[in-house]
Design a protein around this motif. Structure first.
Motif, short mmCIF file in Angstrom:
data_model
loop_
_atom_site.label_atom_id
_atom_site.label_comp_id
_atom_site.label_asym_id
_atom_site.label_seq_id
_atom_site.Cartn_x
_atom_site.Cartn_y
_atom_site.Cartn_z
N CYS A 18 1.01 -1.09 -0.09
CA CYS A 18 0.05 0.02 0.09
C CYS A 18 0.76 1.29 0.13
CB CYS A 18 -0.96 0.19 1.34
SG CYS A 18 -1.88 1.35 1.39
N ALA B 17 -0.77 4.41 -0.73
CA ALA B 17 -1.62 5.45 -0.86
C ALA B 17 -1.29 6.62 -0.22
CB ALA B 17 -2.94 5.10 -0.34
N CYS C 280 -5.50 7.78 3.20
CA CYS C 280 -5.14 6.34 4.13
C CYS C 280 -6.42 5.40 3.79
CB CYS C 280 -4.96 6.40 5.50
SG CYS C 280 -4.58 5.03 6.43
N VAL C 281 -6.12 4.17 3.65
CA VAL C 281 -7.22 3.28 3.18
C VAL C 281 -7.92 2.42 4.60
CG1 VAL C 281 -6.40 2.76 0.97
CG2 VAL C 281 -5.70 1.24 3.10
#
Length: 259
Positions: free
Chosen positions: A149, A151, A198-199
């Protein structure tokens, strides 16, 4: 008993006065509580140090009106921060890093100081903004779990500078590598675009006011290779050292030919 009974009227009026006084006391105490500085508030670019900011800010709301992205809000009753002062929540709407920083020059009292976001030639420089600094929650960041990730890295307007990706071997699998987000605190402006991107359900990278996120070494340690760092000595507290610890009395035995 007659409603016109003087004693009954007196008791009713007294009860009403006590009730109003109680309510007024609660309202006033709530006002005082929200008038105090909240250490977790994020202010607009160019904001003075919090205590000075609160002294200068007249709660006019001009900076909020000037923000083209509705990032800035005015604190209202119940927000848990000084009422009428500007703030923003990155998870809702981050700062878009406007090149002309319209919220700053419109401030009539210099609570948002242009000098803090201008270069030596007086040109606007949003990269100099110090709204806060991003902090990575390594326990909940999925990149630290080994799940790829980036992001926050991709969302950063100073990509590769304020947030970098550190490659680290994954000892659990022995075949993969971690790509770990690492924040460069001196470069980070605190815009919050990483927090917004942020996921995870609760952001695993959050922006905190710089004085909260950063430590302080005091004046015991000075970077001798940085001239500006010596400015911290101006606030240093001096004390008399015991004779045995006095630097002027310590013998330079390494260069004295004894060893």
């Amino acid at each position: 008993m007659s409603a016109n009974n003087p004693r009954r009227k007196f008791l009713l009026n007294s009860a009403q006065a006590v009730a109003l006084a109680s309510i007024g006391g609660l309202v006033w105490s709530a006002f005082l509580k929200e008038s105090k500085a909240n250490p977790l508030i994020l202010r607009p670019p160019g904001a003075l140090e919090e205590k000075e900011f609160l002294k200068h800010c007249i709660k006019c709301g001009l900076c909020v009106e000037a923000c083209p992205f509705d990032t800035l809000k005015l604190a209202s009753a119940g927000d848990g921060m000084p009422i009428g002062t500007p703030y923003f929540k990155p998870r809702d709407i981050p700062c878009e890093m406007c090149p002309d920083i319209p919220c700053v020059p419109i401030c009539p009292t210099k609570a948002l100081d242009p000098k803090l976001v201008q270069d030596e030639n007086g040109l606007w420089e949003i990269r100099d903004a110090k709204m806060g600094v991003a902090i990575v929650d390594k326990e909940h960041c999925i990149a630290y779990w080994g799940i790829q990730c980036d992001a926050c890295y991709r969302a950063c307007p100073l990509i590769g500078e304020a947030i970098k990706l550190e490659v680290k071997r994954n000892d659990r699998t022995g075949k993969h590598s971690y790509l770990l987000p690492v924040v460069e605190s001196e470069v980070c402006t605190g815009c919050g675009k990483c927090e917004k991107a942020c996921v995870t359900d609760k952001a695993s990278i959050i922006v905190l006011p710089r004085e909260i996120a950063s430590g302080s070494v005091g004046t015991n340690y000075i970077k001798g290779w940085e001239t500006q760092d010596e400015n911290r000595l101006e606030k240093a507290k001096t004390r008399n050292l015991p004779e045995i610890l006095n630097p002027s009395k310590v013998q330079d035995y390494l260069n004295g030919g004894e060893i």
